[in-house]
Motif scaffolding. Structure first.
Motif, PDB file in Angstrom:
ATOM      1  N   ARG A   1       8.285   6.237  26.468  1.00  0.00           N
ATOM      2  CA  ARG A   1       7.428   7.015  25.563  1.00  0.00           C
ATOM      3  C   ARG A   1       6.991   6.158  24.379  1.00  0.00           C
ATOM      4  O   ARG A   1       7.732   5.259  23.977  1.00  0.00           O
ATOM      5  CB  ARG A   1       8.192   8.192  24.975  1.00  0.00           C
ATOM      6  N   PRO A   2       5.813   6.480  23.824  1.00  0.00           N
ATOM      7  CA  PRO A   2       5.402   5.740  22.624  1.00  0.00           C
ATOM      8  C   PRO A   2       6.277   6.144  21.431  1.00  0.00           C
ATOM      9  O   PRO A   2       6.824   7.250  21.421  1.00  0.00           O
ATOM     10  CB  PRO A   2       3.952   6.164  22.413  1.00  0.00           C
ATOM     11  N   PRO A   3       6.416   5.288  20.443  1.00  0.00           N
ATOM     12  CA  PRO A   3       7.183   5.648  19.246  1.00  0.00           C
ATOM     13  C   PRO A   3       6.544   6.854  18.554  1.00  0.00           C
ATOM     14  O   PRO A   3       5.332   7.044  18.600  1.00  0.00           O
ATOM     15  CB  PRO A   3       7.085   4.415  18.355  1.00  0.00           C
ATOM     16  N   VAL A   4       7.356   7.657  17.942  1.00  0.00           N
ATOM     17  CA  VAL A   4       6.871   8.820  17.208  1.00  0.00           C
ATOM     18  C   VAL A   4       6.562   8.408  15.781  1.00  0.00           C
ATOM     19  O   VAL A   4       7.347   7.704  15.156  1.00  0.00           O
ATOM     20  CB  VAL A   4       7.946   9.933  17.198  1.00  0.00           C
TER      21      VAL A   4
ATOM     22  N   SER B   1       0.853  -1.185   0.000  1.00  0.00           N
ATOM     23  CA  SER B   1       0.000   0.000   0.000  1.00  0.00           C
ATOM     24  C   SER B   1       0.893   1.241   0.000  1.00  0.00           C
ATOM     25  O   SER B   1       1.964   1.240   0.617  1.00  0.00           O
ATOM     26  CB  SER B   1      -0.862  -0.017   1.257  1.00  0.00           C
ATOM     27  N   PRO B   2       0.457   2.308  -0.682  1.00  0.00           N
ATOM     28  CA  PRO B   2       1.275   3.527  -0.654  1.00  0.00           C
ATOM     29  C   PRO B   2       1.160   4.274   0.680  1.00  0.00           C
ATOM     30  O   PRO B   2       1.941   5.185   0.943  1.00  0.00           O
ATOM     31  CB  PRO B   2       0.709   4.373  -1.804  1.00  0.00           C
ATOM     32  N   ASP B   3       0.214   3.861   1.535  1.00  0.00           N
ATOM     33  CA  ASP B   3      -0.035   4.614   2.772  1.00  0.00           C
ATOM     34  C   ASP B   3       0.885   4.177   3.898  1.00  0.00           C
ATOM     35  O   ASP B   3       0.474   3.440   4.786  1.00  0.00           O
ATOM     36  CB  ASP B   3      -1.493   4.427   3.232  1.00  0.00           C
ATOM     37  N   GLY B   4       2.096   4.620   3.884  1.00  0.00           N
ATOM     38  CA  GLY B   4       3.022   4.262   4.952  1.00  0.00           C
ATOM     39  C   GLY B   4       3.297   5.457   5.850  1.00  0.00           C
ATOM     40  O   GLY B   4       2.927   6.592   5.536  1.00  0.00           O
ATOM     41  N   VAL B   5       3.903   5.192   6.977  1.00  0.00           N
ATOM     42  CA  VAL B   5       4.323   6.289   7.865  1.00  0.00           C
ATOM     43  C   VAL B   5       5.768   6.065   8.276  1.00  0.00           C
ATOM     44  O   VAL B   5       6.278   4.948   8.221  1.00  0.00           O
ATOM     45  CB  VAL B   5       3.460   6.370   9.150  1.00  0.00           C
ATOM     46  N   TRP B   6       6.424   7.136   8.708  1.00  0.00           N
ATOM     47  CA  TRP B   6       7.740   7.029   9.340  1.00  0.00           C
ATOM     48  C   TRP B   6       7.542   6.798  10.833  1.00  0.00           C
ATOM     49  O   TRP B   6       6.634   7.377  11.426  1.00  0.00           O
ATOM     50  CB  TRP B   6       8.546   8.323   9.151  1.00  0.00           C
ATOM     51  N   VAL B   7       8.366   5.962  11.406  1.00  0.00           N
ATOM     52  CA  VAL B   7       8.281   5.696  12.842  1.00  0.00           C
ATOM     53  C   VAL B   7       9.680   5.779  13.431  1.00  0.00           C
ATOM     54  O   VAL B   7      10.636   5.311  12.797  1.00  0.00           O
ATOM     55  CB  VAL B   7       7.727   4.268  13.119  1.00  0.00           C
ATOM     56  N   HIS B   8       9.820   6.363  14.627  1.00  0.00           N
ATOM     57  CA  HIS B   8      11.098   6.195  15.321  1.00  0.00           C
ATOM     58  C   HIS B   8      10.923   6.152  16.836  1.00  0.00           C
ATOM     59  O   HIS B   8       9.928   6.615  17.379  1.00  0.00           O
ATOM     60  CB  HIS B   8      12.121   7.261  14.883  1.00  0.00           C
TER      61      HIS B   8
END
Lengths: 383, 135
Positions: B70-73, B57-64
């Motif tokens: 703390r929760p991942p950003v 899917s083209p709908d991805g997000v960046w995560v770090h």
């Protein structure tokens, strides 16, 4: 009888079926079927004649397969349930099986897969897992290879050279999955050496044994590479080394040198040194010169440059390296090693980093990265 | 015996010869394209060279990671990024030449007007296991 002993019988059983006139592809399926039945039927008690049992069961399976095939195609075809008498395969028939599976028209990938199944008796699933390929893909690869053997194989099988190349490929793949491919390659090469009187086959067997003897010390438990110089030689299998050296010497004494014997001689010289400092690098260089006569490849020249560097010093090694093409895999790693040995640490660190970037596999990339990091840290401390 | 990855890009690859967005193709051209892709995969399966094919899917997000407790950003979607992977195919072949040949065939999939798209595919070798014999 364990799994390996059972599989030892496979080439003979398949040869019997082919000798009796069964077509290769169906006969091979029938032998696999017989193996599966043997595993469940022989649980507690072995038959008096395991090979005879397998032949009988495989022949019946062959007849059933041919009949249902014939029924499917709605064609009249009569197959005798009782096998024709006579037809006892000789060692040559078993050897022929090796040749068929390494047919010259077949790609190396197909020949490897077919040899492991038809000669080695491994299941398609085991072979698929060993090569990290989906089972249906491996099944297709094997059935295509079998069709080719059925079509073209009979009048023009491979020869012992092509068989050795296939077994070498299997050995070099090392270990992945639940089948020990290196051990399987050694087993099949032993069988081949018993069937054919050829010093190169013995050279190949010796080469495999000598490398296999060092396997425990070649990697750390996390898979990282331990270079030959740093290996714990007390972990080397001295029994395998002694056997490998004996076989190599007996082959070399026949004075028909070839590339596998020359490689075995090099491996024997490494295996024979109790400490890395005692390695006879001068003689190793001489064997590389011999090897070049049979296999003048960039990789042999690259490995020769390493040996020259050890025998005659880093500058001479670098001079030998200068004759090796720039685009040979692992050339930067060798250059880095020789420049470090030569005291040019800055250049060596850069070359290790390049070698890491261009490494052909993950373990080597990690190894070269560690080398670069080690040198860079050293350089920072001494700046 | 080497594995290669064919990467298809939504964005980031050079423009192909037949550069018409898929939504503007005629329905039968879309059908022909899908059929070509399926046939190609089936052909590789029967030649014993197919490992895997997946679309993304083209709908991805960046995560770090954002620190202990703390929760991942997350950030995204990728609107501003240059490169966007559409999917991949993994093959297991005898040679580099064979990998290139197959990528060429895959790139010939028909697009608008039934003509080959000439799509640029990225071909990347896998890093495999180290060989046993190294000296």
């Amino acid at each position: 009888m364990n799994d390996v002993e059972l599989r030892e019988l496979v080439p003979r059983v398949l040869s019997v079926l082919v000798c009796r006139g069964a077509d290769f592809a169906t006969a091979e399926d029938a032998v696999q079927e017989a193996l599966i039945r043997a595993l469940s039927a022989w649980g507690d008690e072995l038959p008096a004649d395991p090979a005879g049992w397998l032949i009988t069961v495989a022949w019946r399976a062959f007849v059933d397969m041919t009949r249902s095939d014939a029924a499917r195609r709605d064609r009249e075809l009569r197959v005798d349930t009782e096998p024709p008498a006579g037809a006892i395969p000789s060692a040559d028939d078993t050897l022929r099986l090796y040749f068929l599976c390494a047919h010259p028209d077949m790609s190396p990938t197909s020949a490897v897969a077919l040899t492991l199944r038809a000669v080695g008796g491994l299941t398609t699933r085991q072979i698929a897992r060993a090569y990290l390929v989906p089972e249906p893909t491996m099944a297709q690869r094997i059935s295509r290879a079998k069709r080719m053997v059925s079509r073209a194989g009979v009048d023009r099988p491979g020869d012992v050279r092509t068989v050795m190349r296939v077994l070498y490929l299997v050995f070099n793949e090392g270990y992945s999955g639940d089948v020990d491919l290196a051990a399987e390659a050694i087993r099949l090469t032993r069988q081949l050496a018993a069937l054919v009187d050829n010093p190169e086959v013995h050279g190949l067997l010796a080469l495999m044994l000598l490398h296999h003897a060092r396997r425990r010390s070649r990697n750390q438990s996390d898979g990282s590479i331990v270079p030959l110089a740093d290996q714990d030689r007390s972990q080397w299998d001295t029994g395998l080394i002694a056997e490998g050296i004996d076989i190599a010497q007996a082959a070399l004494a026949r004075d028909q040198l070839g590339e596998y014997q020359a490689q075995a001689a090099i491996a024997a010289l490494h295996a024979d040194a109790p400490h890395v400092e005692e390695t006879d690098w001068r003689q190793i260089v001489e064997w590389y010169d011999e090897l070049l006569r049979f296999a003048d490849t960039p990789i042999v020249r690259l490995n020769r440059a390493v040996a020259v560097g050890e025998a005659a010093g880093a500058p001479t090694g670098l001079a030998a390296l200068a004759e090796v093409d720039d685009d040979v895999p692992r050339r930067e790693a060798v250059a880095a090693y020789l420049h470090e040995k030569n005291g040019d640490l800055e250049l060596a660190a850069r070359l290790y980093a390049n070698a890491a970037r261009n490494a052909p596999n993950l373990a080597e990339r990690d190894h070269q990265t560690r080398q670069a990091a080690r040198l860079n840290q050293h350089l920072q401390h001494h700046r | 015996m080497a594995k290669y990855l064919f990467l298809k890009h939504y964005r980031g690859a050079p423009s192909p010869v037949n550069d018409v967005p898929m939504a503007q193709w005629k329905p039968d051209e879309v059908e022909a394209h899908i059929r070509y892709m399926n046939d190609f995969a089936a052909r590789l399966e029967s030649s014993g060279e197919f490992i895997d094919a997946q679309a993304l899917s083209p709908d991805g997000v960046w995560v770090h990671y954002d620190g202990e407790g703390r929760p991942p950003v997350t950030d995204g979607p990728f609107a501003e990024t240059k490169d966007l992977i559409a999917g991949w195919m993994v093959i297991d072949v005898d040679s580099y030449e064979r990998a290139i040949e197959l990528a060429g065939e895959l790139s010939a999939a028909p697009g608008a007007g039934g003509e080959p798209i000439h799509e640029w595919l990225e071909v990347r070798p896998f890093l495999a296991a180290p060989p046993t014999v190294t000296q």
